[in-house]
Each structure stands twice: as structure tokens, then as C-alpha cells.
Motif scaffolding. Structure first.
Motif, PDB file in Angstrom:
ATOM      1  N   UNK A 280       1.116  -0.979  -0.018  1.00 24.42           N
ATOM      2  CA  UNK A 280       0.099  -0.077  -0.269  1.00 24.42           C
ATOM      3  C   UNK A 280       0.768   1.649  -0.170  1.00 24.42           C
ATOM      4  N   UNK A 281       0.583   2.013  -0.940  1.00 24.94           N
ATOM      5  CA  UNK A 281       1.386   3.454  -1.353  1.00 24.94           C
ATOM      6  C   UNK A 281       2.205   3.094  -2.063  1.00 24.94           C
ATOM      7  N   UNK A 282       2.309   2.002  -3.164  1.00 24.12           N
ATOM      8  CA  UNK A 282       3.186   1.922  -4.238  1.00 24.12           C
ATOM      9  C   UNK A 282       2.695   2.876  -5.394  1.00 24.12           C
ATOM     10  N   UNK A 283       3.491   3.445  -6.087  1.00 22.42           N
ATOM     11  CA  UNK A 283       4.476   3.919  -6.078  1.00 22.42           C
ATOM     12  C   UNK A 283       5.665   4.444  -5.159  1.00 22.42           C
ATOM     13  N   UNK A 284       5.163   5.375  -4.117  1.00 20.69           N
ATOM     14  CA  UNK A 284       5.688   6.051  -2.588  1.00 20.69           C
ATOM     15  C   UNK A 284       6.925   5.458  -2.589  1.00 20.69           C
ATOM     16  N   UNK A 285       7.945   5.870  -2.550  1.00 17.22           N
ATOM     17  CA  UNK A 285       9.942   5.826  -2.685  1.00 17.22           C
ATOM     18  C   UNK A 285       9.812   5.159  -1.485  1.00 17.22           C
ATOM     19  N   UNK A 286       9.194   4.845  -0.632  1.00 19.24           N
ATOM     20  CA  UNK A 286       9.887   3.846   0.768  1.00 19.24           C
ATOM     21  C   UNK A 286       9.310   2.518   0.101  1.00 19.24           C
ATOM     22  N   UNK A 287       7.878   2.180  -0.692  1.00 27.05           N
ATOM     23  CA  UNK A 287       6.993   1.376  -0.863  1.00 27.05           C
ATOM     24  C   UNK A 287       8.508   0.517  -2.089  1.00 27.05           C
ATOM     25  N   UNK A 288       8.576   1.687  -3.030  1.00 22.43           N
ATOM     26  CA  UNK A 288       9.125   0.816  -4.152  1.00 22.43           C
ATOM     27  C   UNK A 288      10.490   0.210  -3.338  1.00 22.43           C
ATOM     28  N   UNK A 289      11.600   0.702  -2.785  1.00 20.50           N
ATOM     29  CA  UNK A 289      12.790   0.205  -2.045  1.00 20.50           C
ATOM     30  C   UNK A 289      12.190  -0.676  -1.374  1.00 20.50           C
ATOM     31  N   UNK A 290      10.819  -1.291  -0.640  1.00 16.18           N
ATOM     32  CA  UNK A 290      10.655  -2.545   0.029  1.00 16.18           C
ATOM     33  C   UNK A 290      10.245  -3.335  -1.001  1.00 16.18           C
ATOM     34  N   UNK A 291       9.601  -3.174  -2.134  1.00 12.17           N
ATOM     35  CA  UNK A 291       9.840  -4.175  -3.286  1.00 12.17           C
ATOM     36  C   UNK A 291      11.202  -4.196  -3.578  1.00 12.17           C
ATOM     37  N   UNK A 292      11.910  -3.772  -3.797  1.00 13.93           N
ATOM     38  CA  UNK A 292      13.747  -4.235  -4.669  1.00 13.93           C
ATOM     39  C   UNK A 292      14.291  -4.796  -3.781  1.00 13.93           C
ATOM     40  N   UNK A 293      14.369  -4.323  -2.573  1.00 19.24           N
ATOM     41  CA  UNK A 293      14.507  -5.404  -1.591  1.00 19.24           C
ATOM     42  C   UNK A 293      14.119  -6.698  -0.892  1.00 19.24           C
ATOM     43  N   UNK A 294      13.102  -6.745  -1.373  1.00 24.11           N
ATOM     44  CA  UNK A 294      11.933  -8.301  -0.842  1.00 24.11           C
ATOM     45  C   UNK A 294      12.296  -9.160  -2.267  1.00 24.11           C
ATOM     46  N   UNK A 295      12.313  -8.787  -4.069  1.00 20.36           N
ATOM     47  CA  UNK A 295      12.706  -9.190  -5.026  1.00 20.36           C
ATOM     48  C   UNK A 295      14.028  -9.672  -4.004  1.00 20.36           C
ATOM     49  N   UNK A 296      15.205  -9.106  -4.933  1.00 20.53           N
ATOM     50  CA  UNK A 296      16.212  -9.641  -4.736  1.00 20.53           C
ATOM     51  C   UNK A 296      16.794 -10.394  -3.308  1.00 20.53           C
ATOM     52  N   UNK A 297      16.325 -10.343  -1.897  1.00 18.31           N
ATOM     53  CA  UNK A 297      16.907 -10.418  -0.743  1.00 18.31           C
ATOM     54  C   UNK A 297      15.850 -11.594   0.166  1.00 18.31           C
ATOM     55  N   UNK A 298      14.397 -10.854   0.147  1.00 21.49           N
ATOM     56  CA  UNK A 298      13.502 -11.578   0.762  1.00 21.49           C
ATOM     57  C   UNK A 298      12.677 -12.159   0.262  1.00 21.49           C
ATOM     58  N   UNK A 299      12.035 -12.413  -0.957  1.00 24.28           N
ATOM     59  CA  UNK A 299      11.129 -13.209  -1.728  1.00 24.28           C
ATOM     60  C   UNK A 299      12.197 -14.500  -1.528  1.00 24.28           C
ATOM     61  N   UNK A 300      13.382 -14.713  -2.014  1.00 19.75           N
ATOM     62  CA  UNK A 300      14.316 -15.957  -2.850  1.00 19.75           C
ATOM     63  C   UNK A 300      14.128 -16.429  -1.537  1.00 19.75           C
TER      64      UNK A 300
END
Length: 506
Positions: free
Chosen positions: A361-381
Motif C-alpha cells: 500500500x502506498x506504491x509507487x511511493x519511495x519507501x514502498x518501491x525500495x521495499x519491493x526491490x529489497x524483497x525481490x532480491x533478498x527476502x522473497x528468494x
């Protein structure tokens, strides 16, 4: 009077030859011991070869040169004056003065995106870890960048062949050195834990899937791994061609150039490739990374974990609370901006984009976009690995949410890399000291004691303790390390469900 005469136990007869260490901070240390032949000349871009034995006592009181890499990162890699050379394949050992019995062995794999890092870096001073844990600590240098983690096999000739995964193979060679020699330093070769952060954690999860590493370690700790960061065959070939373009080398001359160009030219080109090219063309990838070559890595790591072919050793797997924040501010290589996120999904899962982004919620806000990138590369895998491995071997999951006040003032929070002082107990110097300049030192030390203590219990016994339940897919209990620790079932449940089915670049 010689050092050996003062402390005879500082000279150790390894399988390759005698080495003489020193006493530092009340511990025995040996530095710069060769574990493989120098990967130079005909051995550049080849798998590591056995080191030539020696007869004279080897002076192991100074660190060996670090692998070729960019300078200026002395805390985690190479400072301005750090000796650097392709002849870099050495190990360092730190051990208590007089162990009463064989001790658990912890082997650290440094991070740095496979382009920077050094076993001699200040951040990895293991004095407090060894003192508290009564363990033997090993850290090795391994090849980086184009020399260690790119695939140039298509440019091989009968006279000059090239290999893939040289950096990972270096790590295997160092682990074989541990099996041959660590008992002579007071360590137990039957109780070896590999642990690493960032690229070191990616190495941990990759080694768990490498047949050649079987039996060389008995437990594993992956701190902020990005286990999907392994590719093959198409992307590594493309990136190899990109690197040649950056070097200005025609394909017809590739073999000769790769064999003879100064290492500094290859370092510079690899940095440009990983910082400027791949983040825009394939957001969420790392152009310098392990290669799924069908041999050293037969399967993509996540596929190997799901198939149960990964080594079935106990595993601790976890991440920072906000992995992406560091990269957004200081190392702009992740998909932490909407434009890159759009490209990433267009290339890897356009049908999943709306579902995933709807979980922020809040995407494409800056904080949410940063969390998407971190989750895609680190958390979800990482979650994919934990849930897969838990079906075959004991697995524990954590999230490190603690950040000192300075990290919040910088707008980072509990981001990538800020767990390193906690792991090593180094809040009195380097990065740890900086992070506590604005206060919070006592809390940081308290969190470190709990986190480090759990990891040491795991290394000693294969279980981090009764206050940390194992991860399994029914409840997904996860340990949250913060000012006050807690156990949370399935943290980020909504995000996890939204990412389900996302495969990334494979």
C-alpha cells in the motif's frame, strides 16, 4: 629470541608445510596461508589447482594480498594502501591459546557483491566471536569480479581454456584445506559451519547446491542471501559480451585479451557492468554472480533446494528488516525505483506485477518501491529457500529489525549490512562504533549478545536454542531480533502470498 622459541605451538605442521603464527589480542592467529596455487598466468580464469608444498617455515604473521577489486573500501574490502594481487588465494585462522578439546570451526565468506571484499577487512575481526564462542575462525580470500564470477567459456580455445565459477571453486578449495588441516589448529573437522553475509551468504546457499562441496561443512548460516542470484546459460553469456564491449575488445580477440589484460582493466569493466549496465537492462540481477553451468552448479539453487538435492545440513536463513534502503542511498543497483520495477516484471512475470505491487500500500511511493526491490532480491528468494529446505533438513528463519539511532537518522533503518557488527560483536570499532555515535550502544551490545549467542549455539550443536523454534511451512515461525526479541508466525504474510509463484530470471 624468535617467536617460535617463545611459543612453540604457534608453528603448525600443515599438510602443505609448516606455518608460523603470532599472538594477537590474546588469541593465536595465522594469516595469509596459501590454500591453492596462485591463479595467475595459465591459471587465470581456471579452477583452483593444488598449492605446491613447502619445506621452510612459512611466515603466517601478515595478511596476504586481497583479490583485485576497486579501492577505497577498507572497512569491508581494499583500502587505499591494501596490498592487492591476483595471487590472493590464502586463508586466515584465529584460535584460542590452549583449547582443551577440538573446537567448532566457523568459516566466514565475506560479502561485497562479488566485486569487493577481503578476509583481512576490519569489519571481520573475529576476536570477540572466538573469545565468546571458544571456536576456531577461518576466513579466506576468493577471486572476485570478472576473474572469479563471470563465464567466458565460449571464448576458450584448445590452447587457452576458461572455466566458470572460479570464485565458488576457490571457496571449495579453502574448505578442503580446512578438512585437511584445521585439526592442527585446534579445530574439529567434523563440526564446520559456513556463514556469510550478502554475497557471502549467496555463496553459502550456492555451496549448499554444489556437489563438490558435499561433506566439507556440517551447518550453514546465510545472512541476507539473495539465493536467486545465479544464472545460466543465456544471461552470463550476454554479460560476458557486454564486458568485452566495455573493454573495447572484438570477440575474435577475446581469448587473448582475457588472458593477458591487466587485472585492473577487468576490475574497472566489471564494476561498470554491475553498476551501470545490468541494473538498467535486467533490474534485480547481478552480472557478476554464480553460474548455473550444469556441472559445478547443476541446478539453479532454488530449484535444487526444492528438489531436495541441496546438502541436507541444518540451515539458519534470514534478512534485515529493510534490505533495500542501503542500496537506494549508497549503491544504486537494485530495482528500487518504479521504472526498474516495471522492467523487472516485464522480463520476469508481467502477469504477477499487479498482484505483487498491490501488497505494498502506498506504491509507487519511495519507501514502498525500495521495499519491493529489497524483497525481490533478498527476502522473497530467502523465504523460498527456507520453506523448501525445511522439508529436508532443520531450518531456522529470522528477521533482524534492530537499527541504532544513527541508522534511523540516515534514513536507513535496519538495512543491509548493519548486522555485521552484531554478528562479530564489534560495536566498539569501525562500522559498529559509527552506528552508535548517536547513542544506543548498550542496546546494540545487548542485541548483538543475543544474536551472536544464538548463532554460536547453532554452530556448536546444530540448534540455535529453545527460544528459537524451527521454521516449517505450517506456522512459518520466525525469530525477530530487535530491542525485544519475539517469535512471529509468517511475518509479511500478505507479501509472501502475493509473491508466490514468482521465479525471477530463470
Amino acid at each position: 629470541m624468535s617467536l617460535t622459541a617463545v611459543r612453540p605451538d604457534l608453528t603448525v605442521e600443515t599438510m602443505e608445510g609448516p606455518v608460523r603464527g603470532a599472538v594477537n589480542s590474546g588469541l593465536r592467529t595465522w594469516r595469509g596461508i596459501p590454500y591453492a596455487a596462485p591463479p595467475v598466468g595459465e591459471l587465470r580464469l581456471r579452477l583452483p589447482q593444488p598449492v605446491r608444498p613447502w619445506a621452510e617455515v612459512f611466515d603466517a604473521t601478515a595478511y596476504g594480498p586481497v583479490p583485485p577489486q576497486p579501492r577505497g573500501r577498507g572497512l569491508l574490502g581494499a583500502g587505499r594502501r591494501t596490498p592487492m594481487d591476483e595471487d590472493c588465494l590464502t586463508v586466515n585462522v584465529t584460535a584460542p591459546l590452549a583449547p582443551a578439546a577440538p573446537l567448532p570451526v566457523l568459516v566466514y565468506l565475506y560479502g561485497g557483491g562479488f566485486t569487493t571484499g577481503a578476509a583481512s577487512a576490519e569489519a571481520y575481526d573475529a576476536t570477540r566471536l572466538v573469545e565468546r564462542g571458544d571456536v576456531v575462525y577461518v576466513c579466506m580470500n576468493y577471486r572476485l569480479g570478472a576473474l572469479g564470477f563471470m563465464d567466458f567459456r565460449r571464448y576458450s580455445t584448445p590452447q587457452r581454456p576458461f572455466d566458470a565459477n572460479c570464485g565458488l571453486a576457490d571457496q571449495v578449495a579453502a574448505l578442503r584445506w580446512v578438512q585437511r588441516n584445521i585439526a592442527r589448529f585446534g579445530g574439529d573437522p567434523g563440526n564446520v559451519t559456513i556463514f556469510g553475509q550478502s554475497a557471502g551468504a549467496m555463496s553459502v546457499t550456492a555451496l549448499m547446491c554444489a556437489p563438490s562441496a558435499k561433506g566439507l561443512f556440517h551447518r550453514a548460516i546465510a545472512l541476507s542471501s539473495a539465493p536467486s542470484t545465479a544464472y545460466g546459460p543465456g544471461l552470463p553469456e550476454k554479460w560476458a559480451a557486454n564486458l568485452l564491449d566495455l573493454l573495447g575488445v572484438p570477440e575474435a580477440d577475446a581469448g587473448q585479451a582475457l588472458a593477458s589484460l591487466p587485472a585492473s582493466r577487468l576490475v574497472e569493466a566489471a564494476v561498470r557492468l554491475t553498476r551501470d549496465v545490468a541494473p538498467e537492462s535486467e533490474p534485480g540481477t547481478r552480472a557478476v554472480a554464480p553460474v548455473v553451468d550444469g556441472d559445478f552448479l547443476p541446478l539453479h539453487p532454488i530449484d535444487a533446494f526444492r528438489a531436495g538435492t541441496a546438502h541436507r545440513v541444518p540451515l539458519v536463513m534470514g534478512n534485515m528488516g529493510r534490505e533495500g534502503a542501503l542500496f537506494d542511498q549508497f549503491e544504486d543497483v537494485l530495482p528500487t525505483k518504479p521504472e526498474r520495477i516495471d522492467t523487472m516484471f516485464a522480463l520476469t512475470g508481467p502477469d504477477l506485477k499487479d498482484r505483487v505491487l498491490g501488497a505494498y500500500p502506498g506504491y509507487p511511493g519511495k519507501r514502498e518501491a525500495v521495499d519491493v526491490g529489497g524483497d525481490a532480491v533478498f527476502w522473497h528468494p530467502g523465504i523460498q529457500v527456507a520453506e523448501a529446505h525445511s522439508a529436508f533438513a532443520p531450518t531456522w528463519s529470522y528477521r533482524f529489525d534492530y537499527a541504532p539511532r544513527m541508522a534511523h537518522l540516515l534514513g536507513l533503518g535496519a538495512t543491509h549490512g548493519l548486522d555485521i557488527p552484531a554478528v562479530f560483536g564489534n560495536y566498539a570499532s569501525g562500522l559498529g562504533r559509527f552506528l552508535t555515535l548517536a547513542g544506543g550502544g548498550r542496546t546494540a551490545v545487548s542485541v548483538s549478545n543475543r544474536f551472536q549467542g544464538a548463532l554460536l549455539r547453532f554452530a556448536r550443536t546444530g540448534n540455535p536454542g529453545p527460544m528459537w523454534p524451527a521454521y516449517e511451512t505450517q506456522s512459518r515461525k520466525t525469530k525477530i531480533f530487535d530491542r525485544t526479541d519475539q517469535i512471529v508466525p509468517d511475518p509479511h504474510h500478505i507479501r509472501r502470498v502475493a509473491w508466490d509463484g514468482y521465479l525471477g530470471y530463470r
